[in-house]
Each structure stands twice: as C-alpha cells, then as structure tokens.
Design a protein around this motif. Sequence first.
Motif, PDB file in Angstrom:
ATOM      1  N   VAL A 363       0.843  -1.201   0.000  1.00  0.00           N
ATOM      2  CA  VAL A 363       0.000   0.000   0.000  1.00  0.00           C
ATOM      3  C   VAL A 363       0.876   1.247   0.000  1.00  0.00           C
ATOM      4  O   VAL A 363       0.609   2.220  -0.714  1.00  0.00           O
ATOM      5  CB  VAL A 363      -0.939  -0.001   1.225  1.00  0.00           C
ATOM      6  CG1 VAL A 363      -1.701   1.319   1.313  1.00  0.00           C
ATOM      7  CG2 VAL A 363      -1.907  -1.170   1.150  1.00  0.00           C
ATOM      8  N   LEU A 364       1.955   1.233   0.792  1.00  0.00           N
ATOM      9  CA  LEU A 364       2.845   2.383   0.856  1.00  0.00           C
ATOM     10  C   LEU A 364       3.507   2.641  -0.491  1.00  0.00           C
ATOM     11  O   LEU A 364       3.696   3.786  -0.898  1.00  0.00           O
ATOM     12  CB  LEU A 364       3.908   2.153   1.931  1.00  0.00           C
ATOM     13  CG  LEU A 364       4.903   3.285   2.176  1.00  0.00           C
ATOM     14  CD1 LEU A 364       4.177   4.554   2.588  1.00  0.00           C
ATOM     15  CD2 LEU A 364       5.919   2.885   3.240  1.00  0.00           C
ATOM     16  N   THR A 365       3.853   1.562  -1.211  1.00  0.00           N
ATOM     17  CA  THR A 365       4.470   1.705  -2.529  1.00  0.00           C
ATOM     18  C   THR A 365       3.544   2.435  -3.491  1.00  0.00           C
ATOM     19  O   THR A 365       3.992   3.248  -4.300  1.00  0.00           O
ATOM     20  CB  THR A 365       4.844   0.326  -3.104  1.00  0.00           C
ATOM     21  OG1 THR A 365       5.736  -0.327  -2.203  1.00  0.00           O
ATOM     22  CG2 THR A 365       5.519   0.459  -4.454  1.00  0.00           C
ATOM     23  N   TRP A 366       2.247   2.167  -3.412  1.00  0.00           N
ATOM     24  CA  TRP A 366       1.292   2.878  -4.269  1.00  0.00           C
ATOM     25  C   TRP A 366       1.361   4.382  -4.003  1.00  0.00           C
ATOM     26  O   TRP A 366       1.359   5.188  -4.929  1.00  0.00           O
ATOM     27  CB  TRP A 366      -0.130   2.390  -4.002  1.00  0.00           C
ATOM     28  CG  TRP A 366      -0.371   0.953  -4.333  1.00  0.00           C
ATOM     29  CD1 TRP A 366       0.367   0.178  -5.195  1.00  0.00           C
ATOM     30  CD2 TRP A 366      -1.410   0.107  -3.817  1.00  0.00           C
ATOM     31  NE1 TRP A 366      -0.151  -1.092  -5.247  1.00  0.00           N
ATOM     32  CE2 TRP A 366      -1.246  -1.163  -4.412  1.00  0.00           C
ATOM     33  CE3 TRP A 366      -2.451   0.304  -2.925  1.00  0.00           C
ATOM     34  CZ2 TRP A 366      -2.097  -2.225  -4.134  1.00  0.00           C
ATOM     35  CZ3 TRP A 366      -3.313  -0.749  -2.635  1.00  0.00           C
ATOM     36  CH2 TRP A 366      -3.123  -1.999  -3.236  1.00  0.00           C
ATOM     37  N   VAL A 367       1.409   4.750  -2.724  1.00  0.00           N
ATOM     38  CA  VAL A 367       1.423   6.168  -2.357  1.00  0.00           C
ATOM     39  C   VAL A 367       2.737   6.811  -2.784  1.00  0.00           C
ATOM     40  O   VAL A 367       2.765   7.936  -3.280  1.00  0.00           O
ATOM     41  CB  VAL A 367       1.192   6.330  -0.840  1.00  0.00           C
ATOM     42  CG1 VAL A 367       1.208   7.805  -0.461  1.00  0.00           C
ATOM     43  CG2 VAL A 367      -0.126   5.698  -0.435  1.00  0.00           C
ATOM     44  N   VAL A 368       3.846   6.092  -2.589  1.00  0.00           N
ATOM     45  CA  VAL A 368       5.149   6.631  -2.979  1.00  0.00           C
ATOM     46  C   VAL A 368       5.230   6.831  -4.483  1.00  0.00           C
ATOM     47  O   VAL A 368       5.741   7.842  -4.970  1.00  0.00           O
ATOM     48  CB  VAL A 368       6.281   5.704  -2.488  1.00  0.00           C
ATOM     49  CG1 VAL A 368       7.618   6.138  -3.075  1.00  0.00           C
ATOM     50  CG2 VAL A 368       6.357   5.722  -0.970  1.00  0.00           C
ATOM     51  N   ASP A 369       4.704   5.863  -5.249  1.00  0.00           N
ATOM     52  CA  ASP A 369       4.684   6.010  -6.706  1.00  0.00           C
ATOM     53  C   ASP A 369       3.911   7.265  -7.100  1.00  0.00           C
ATOM     54  O   ASP A 369       4.317   8.009  -7.990  1.00  0.00           O
ATOM     55  CB  ASP A 369       4.046   4.779  -7.353  1.00  0.00           C
ATOM     56  CG  ASP A 369       4.945   3.551  -7.264  1.00  0.00           C
ATOM     57  OD1 ASP A 369       6.143   3.720  -6.970  1.00  0.00           O
ATOM     58  OD2 ASP A 369       4.439   2.434  -7.472  1.00  0.00           O
ATOM     59  N   MET A 370       2.802   7.487  -6.428  1.00  0.00           N
ATOM     60  CA  MET A 370       1.986   8.670  -6.707  1.00  0.00           C
ATOM     61  C   MET A 370       2.736   9.953  -6.348  1.00  0.00           C
ATOM     62  O   MET A 370       2.642  10.966  -7.035  1.00  0.00           O
ATOM     63  CB  MET A 370       0.682   8.568  -5.922  1.00  0.00           C
ATOM     64  CG  MET A 370      -0.196   9.797  -5.928  1.00  0.00           C
ATOM     65  SD  MET A 370       0.155  10.939  -4.575  1.00  0.00           S
ATOM     66  CE  MET A 370      -0.388   9.987  -3.172  1.00  0.00           C
ATOM     67  N   SER A 371       3.522   9.900  -5.272  1.00  0.00           N
ATOM     68  CA  SER A 371       4.227  11.093  -4.825  1.00  0.00           C
ATOM     69  C   SER A 371       5.315  11.523  -5.806  1.00  0.00           C
ATOM     70  O   SER A 371       5.786  12.655  -5.746  1.00  0.00           O
ATOM     71  CB  SER A 371       4.844  10.857  -3.443  1.00  0.00           C
ATOM     72  OG  SER A 371       5.914   9.930  -3.519  1.00  0.00           O
ATOM     73  N   SER A 372       5.706  10.627  -6.723  1.00  0.00           N
ATOM     74  CA  SER A 372       6.665  11.005  -7.767  1.00  0.00           C
ATOM     75  C   SER A 372       6.117  12.148  -8.614  1.00  0.00           C
ATOM     76  O   SER A 372       6.872  12.964  -9.138  1.00  0.00           O
ATOM     77  CB  SER A 372       6.978   9.801  -8.661  1.00  0.00           C
ATOM     78  OG  SER A 372       7.572   8.756  -7.921  1.00  0.00           O
ATOM     79  N   VAL A 373       4.795  12.190  -8.734  1.00  0.00           N
ATOM     80  CA  VAL A 373       4.164  13.297  -9.461  1.00  0.00           C
ATOM     81  C   VAL A 373       4.469  14.610  -8.765  1.00  0.00           C
ATOM     82  O   VAL A 373       4.803  15.613  -9.403  1.00  0.00           O
ATOM     83  CB  VAL A 373       2.634  13.082  -9.548  1.00  0.00           C
ATOM     84  CG1 VAL A 373       1.951  14.310 -10.154  1.00  0.00           C
ATOM     85  CG2 VAL A 373       2.320  11.852 -10.387  1.00  0.00           C
TER      86      VAL A 373
END
Length: 481
Positions: A363-373
């Motif tokens: 779940v954290l990986t999903w959020v981190v991927d999004m934070s790349s934006v």
Amino acid sequence: MEDRKTLSKSFKPSWVWAIALGSAIGWGAFVQPVTWMSEAGPVGVMIGFLIGGLLMMIIAVSFGFLIRHFPVSGGAFTYAFISLGRRHAFISGWFLTLGYICIVALNATALSLLFKFLLPGVIKSLYMYNIAGWPVYGTEIIIATIALIVFGYINIRGSTFTGRIQYILCLIMLFTIIGLTFMVGFHPEGGIGKVTPAFPENVSPIIAIISIVSIAPWAFVGFDNIPQLAEEFKFSSKRAFSLIIGAIISSVLLYCLMVLVTAMAYKWESLVSAKYEWGTAFAIKNLLGPVGLIILVIATLMGILTGLNGFITSSSRVLFSMSRAKLAPNIFSKLHPKYNTPFIGVIFVVGISMIAPWFGRQVLTWVVDMSSVGVTVGYFYTCFTAYKLTIWGKKSNFTKKLMVKAPVIKFLSLLGIFVSVIFLLLLLIPTSPVFLGKQSLIALIIWIITGFIFYLNIRKEMNAVSEEEMSYLITGKMKFN
C-alpha cells in the motif's frame, strides 16, 4: 508585520552534499539492480542512469540559480510563490510534503525488509495480518518505529548533529560500494568479462535505455533537498549548484557501480530467471562468501539510514516554510528553544511515518509512486521560475549580476521545463513503462481532493496576508523583482 522566524546557519558544504547523496541512494540501489537488468541489461541500465543524471543536471541549473538569490528554506514551494503566487506555492508545498514524508516512511519499512532478509525467522515470528497481498509483522513495525524515533531525535538535536552523522554514514556507504567493486572486479571468478550480454535479447537497446531514463525522477530525488537547507548554509549560496552537481554525479556513479558489481559477480541473465528475493545479495555471497554479504548489508543499511535522515530533514523544512507563510498550521514554524530546529515538524513527520508500516509495504508503494508526481511538479515550478526571472538578452530583468549567464540559464531552464513535462507525462500515460497504475492514481486523486479541502479551510487566513508581507515571510524580502 510580524517577525520572521529563521533557522540557524550551521550546515557545512560536505554535510549538504551528504544530505543530497544519501537521500538519492536508498534501498533501490542495492535491491533493484537485477530488476533493472531484466529490462535493460547491465550496459543499458548504466547508460540509462547516465542520461537520467544529465537530465537532472539540466534541472539542477534552475535550482542553483534560484538558491543563489533566494537562500531560504522551502525549495520549489518558495519558487512557485515567486513566479506564480501563493496558490501555486500551496500546490507545490502540498505535493512536496507528501512526497518527502512518503519516502521517510518507505525507508523505515525498507529497514524492516533488510532485517527480514537477514533474520527471517525472527521477523516472521509475530504475524499480524495481510493487506493487499503483503503480510504485516509486528516486529517490522517495531524496527521501523525505533528507527524513526532515533532519527527524529537526531533531527531535533540540530543541524550540526544531523549533518555530521549524515556525512559519516555517506562515507561508509561510499567506501563499502567502492570496496565491493574492487573485490568483485579482481576476483578470479568475477570481473568485467561476465558483463554480457549488454542488453536483453529481443529488446531494442533504445527502448531498454528509455525504460531506465524514465525512472530518473524517482532515482535521483534527493538532490532537491539542497534548496530545503539553503537557509541553514554556513557558506555562500553560490556554492549550492556545484554541490547539487556533485551529488548527482556521485549518485550516478554509485547506481552504476552496484549494477556493475551485480553483473560481474554472477551471470545476470541467470539471476533474472532465478527470481531470487535479493539477487544482488545472492550474487555477492556466492562469489565472496559471508564477508561480501556483510559489506553489502552495511552499504544497504547506510543507504536506508541516510535516506531516512535526509528526508526527515527536508520534509520538516517544507512544513516550516509553509507554516511561516501562513499556508500551514502555525505550530509547524515553532522552533526548539535550545536547538532552534523546527521540532514540531520533525515530530509530525515521524508520527505520520509511524502509521505507514501498519498498512504494509504494498500500500505504501502505491502512495510513494503517486508522490513522484509531486516531486516532478516541483521540478517544473523551479524551472519555470528560473525561466521567468531571466531574459534572452545580455541584461537581466532580475539582477545585473547575470548579464552573461542569463541567456544560458534561460535556455537551460526552458529545457528543464520540457524535461519536467516529459517526466510527468511518463507517469500519467498508460503505455509508459513507469505509469502509476490504478491504485496509485486513486491515491493521487484522494491527495488532490484532500489538498483542495485543506486549501478551502486556510484560504481566508491566507488571503488576509498582504502580498508584501507574504513575500517577506517566504523569501525574507519585501519585493523579489
């Protein structure tokens, strides 16, 4: 007009370099080489990181220019205000805060993963539940929590303590990676001769290289921590650009060395097909034995801890800058009475990050991927601001000191805008190799909606601050042009 709170000038150049390098080189540099080689081959990965580093250097020109003239905390948050006003500053700060805090949490959980690899029986002895296919263990949560508390305390103690520890950890990481390179490179059963084939079969070398270049914003995030520390420089802000370039070059070198070490230690195609949990560790242990594995574990541990330390520092500075400008709760600009650090911001970052391990790494990986934006948006604002503050001619509309350099900065900042947009599109276009995916897009939408609601709540107080006062609170100047 109220007094403007400022941070102590205590960071040395070597410490600033270490913050940037340690933030860029984390868990991925030691765990992902086999995954990257499966997509691009060893040579393709190294060329991809070299090109990605060069693109980051283009963006770094804008950072260096703006740090020189605005040596204050805030980074892209500050720059967005300078060129586009308070609303865009809030957008930039909102995304940066999320991005940095997520990386803090990710590094904390990475520490748990390292222990899971080394002591699987101990870590898996306290199973709790499963989220999104990822088992959550109580021991992982305990390890992540302890690490966060320790580095939260280090950050509260002051920049001198933080910077010195970061520099020591970075040097250990640097020497262990270089040591591994020599040990593997000169081993009778290792060496450069094993680094074949250069690219995967049935994959175009150009496509292979592009797949690695596309992850550059994620791979090199960390050099943008330098502007967050600008207010605390114990040296001229003119040196910031060279420190950024030095950090990027060092990052490229270390990424490439870890890929090279893995490929020299074991046939990389065999590592890919075997699908080991940690391919690099298997390759080095197989060639060098327990001693090699211990050195790799030390290097990995240093990468995780430097990332944890660096992003706690930078995220607390973003919160401090936003709070000082009335774009975040006033408590975040409260400074420690003894150490003069934004300790409430540090406590908040650590506290939020402690929640993350309970949701599982997937779940954290999903959020981190999004934070790349958010990080990429910060790159865009920085380049746009540098572009706006310069003209093509010999005379600058910003300062006479840039009569010669202004056209060059103008061109490179324009190129930086283009690069930032390309990276942003790569994250959002479904056919891209680094497309966010459904879960990350949902997380991005939720974060945007949350930010909009928060903005509506602070809009009245924010608009009550005059333009001159806000300029003073953010930049330390009544006017900036």
